[in-house]
Design a protein around this motif. Structure first.
Motif, PDB file in Angstrom:
ATOM      1  N   ARG A 170      35.892  40.765  -1.707  1.00 53.03           N
ATOM      2  CA  ARG A 170      35.324  41.026  -0.375  1.00 53.03           C
ATOM      3  C   ARG A 170      33.824  41.280  -0.471  1.00 53.03           C
ATOM      4  O   ARG A 170      33.049  40.828   0.368  1.00 53.03           O
ATOM      5  CB  ARG A 170      36.031  42.216   0.274  1.00 53.03           C
ATOM      6  CG  ARG A 170      37.498  41.960   0.625  1.00 53.03           C
ATOM      7  CD  ARG A 170      38.024  42.994   1.620  1.00 53.03           C
ATOM      8  NE  ARG A 170      37.832  44.363   1.147  1.00 53.03           N
ATOM      9  CZ  ARG A 170      38.689  45.025   0.375  1.00 53.03           C
ATOM     10  NH1 ARG A 170      39.805  44.423  -0.026  1.00 53.03           N
ATOM     11  NH2 ARG A 170      38.455  46.267   0.011  1.00 53.03           N
ATOM     12  N   ALA A 173      32.006  37.919  -1.106  1.00 52.61           N
ATOM     13  CA  ALA A 173      32.222  36.844  -0.134  1.00 52.61           C
ATOM     14  C   ALA A 173      30.968  36.439   0.632  1.00 52.61           C
ATOM     15  O   ALA A 173      30.750  35.233   0.857  1.00 52.61           O
ATOM     16  CB  ALA A 173      33.333  37.243   0.831  1.00 52.61           C
ATOM     17  N   PRO A 177      30.400  30.321  -0.800  1.00 51.35           N
ATOM     18  CA  PRO A 177      30.958  29.455   0.241  1.00 51.35           C
ATOM     19  C   PRO A 177      32.288  30.006   0.737  1.00 51.35           C
ATOM     20  O   PRO A 177      32.994  30.707  -0.005  1.00 51.35           O
ATOM     21  CB  PRO A 177      31.151  28.117  -0.492  1.00 51.35           C
ATOM     22  CG  PRO A 177      30.259  28.187  -1.688  1.00 51.35           C
ATOM     23  CD  PRO A 177      30.192  29.625  -2.080  1.00 51.35           C
ATOM     24  N   PRO A 178      32.652  29.708   1.980  1.00 51.77           N
ATOM     25  CA  PRO A 178      33.930  30.195   2.505  1.00 51.77           C
ATOM     26  C   PRO A 178      35.098  29.781   1.611  1.00 51.77           C
ATOM     27  O   PRO A 178      35.208  28.624   1.211  1.00 51.77           O
ATOM     28  CB  PRO A 178      34.029  29.537   3.883  1.00 51.77           C
ATOM     29  CG  PRO A 178      32.616  29.225   4.253  1.00 51.77           C
ATOM     30  CD  PRO A 178      31.909  28.910   2.974  1.00 51.77           C
TER      31      PRO A 178
END
Length: 281
Positions: A170, A173, A177-178
């Motif tokens: 987390r 992130a 990239p997603p």
């Protein structure tokens, strides 16, 4: 025990290269963190003095060695793992620690040609969530157990219940990239998060007297070891091997703050939410 072709090629590649080598290097740290589960699995799967035990996904051998000591010189424990580096380390540990009744073999439990009805107990500490076909794997494993033999393993519950385990991902992130939405049916750390799914797999594999019970275990890890762990292993460790230096520095800078809520006296303390699964062959 000869072996046929392995279907779990992605896992084999991973654990015989980067992940396997990292686990070898970090074995003392990982064994320290996971020690409570070693005791949990050995207690749940203990077949009695002189019993024979198979340890699936044995890794560097901590659970196998503990079980071998528990069953005594007249018993034995065989550890099986897909990772050659980890099996080599486990074998060396057994030699150095003079645990003569523990032995280790390289192999994929989904396809391994086990001797039929050979073990009193099958155990695993987080080693059974990675099969391409878990029903085929547990069917094959069951054939290795004697009639009425025990199965005892631990597997992680959901990521939501294990917020410590997902803290690093987390935090990293925003700089990556997603990530694709995880497939709950795919092999992986949280593949057995659904306890009902675990029970269905075991039922379809021919096991009986199945119990899937919650086990919440308090774990701890020193801060320095934690930073080594999260930057070497798991999704963040994998990402750091791919990104440029500037991105890597941004990620490593935010990680200490992300884990601050868990820290006390230089150690991170966290609840590990797992399933303790038992069954009979």
């Amino acid at each position: 025990m000869p072996q046929s072709a392995q279907p779990n090629t992605q896992q084999a590649a991973l654990w015989n290269d980067v992940s396997g080598k990292a686990w070898v290097e970090m074995q003392p740290i990982l064994d320290g963190v996971l020690a409570p589960f070693e005791r949990l699995v050995v207690d749940a799967g203990y077949p009695g003095e002189g019993g024979s035990v198979l340890d699936i996904g044995c890794g560097a051998g901590a659970t196998s060695l503990a079980m071998a000591r528990r069953v005594g010189n007249d018993g034995r424990c065989v550890g099986l793992d897909i990772s050659r580096p980890l099996v080599a380390l486990a074998t060396e540990r057994a030699r150095l620690e003079k645990v003569a009744n523990a032995s280790f073999e390289v192999g994929d439990a989904q396809t391994y040609a086990f001797e039929s009805a050979h073990f009193d107990t099958v155990v695993s500490r987080f080693g059974v969530m990675f099969f391409d076909d878990p029903v085929a794997a547990f069917t094959n494993i069951r054939q290795a157990a004697r009639r009425g033999g025990k199965l005892a393993f631990v597997a992680w519950r959901s990521p939501v219940e294990n917020d410590f385990m997902t803290t690093a991902a987390r935090a990293a992130a925003p700089f990556l990239p997603p990530a694709p939405v995880p497939d709950p049916e795919a092999p992986g750390q949280f593949a057995f998060a659904d306890g009902a799914k675990v029970k269905r797999i075991l039922e379809a594999s021919g096991w009986s007297s199945i119990k899937v019970e919650q086990a919440d275990v308090l774990c701890q890890i020193a801060f320095g070891d934690l930073m080594t762990y999260v930057t070497r292993l798991g999704p963040v460790g994998a990402a750091l091997r791919e990104v440029d230096q500037a991105t890597a520095e941004k990620i490593t800078t935010v990680l200490p703050g992300a884990f601050a809520p868990f820290m006390e006296d230089g150690k991170a303390r966290f609840n590990a939410a797992c399933w303790l699964v038992t069954a009979a062959a």
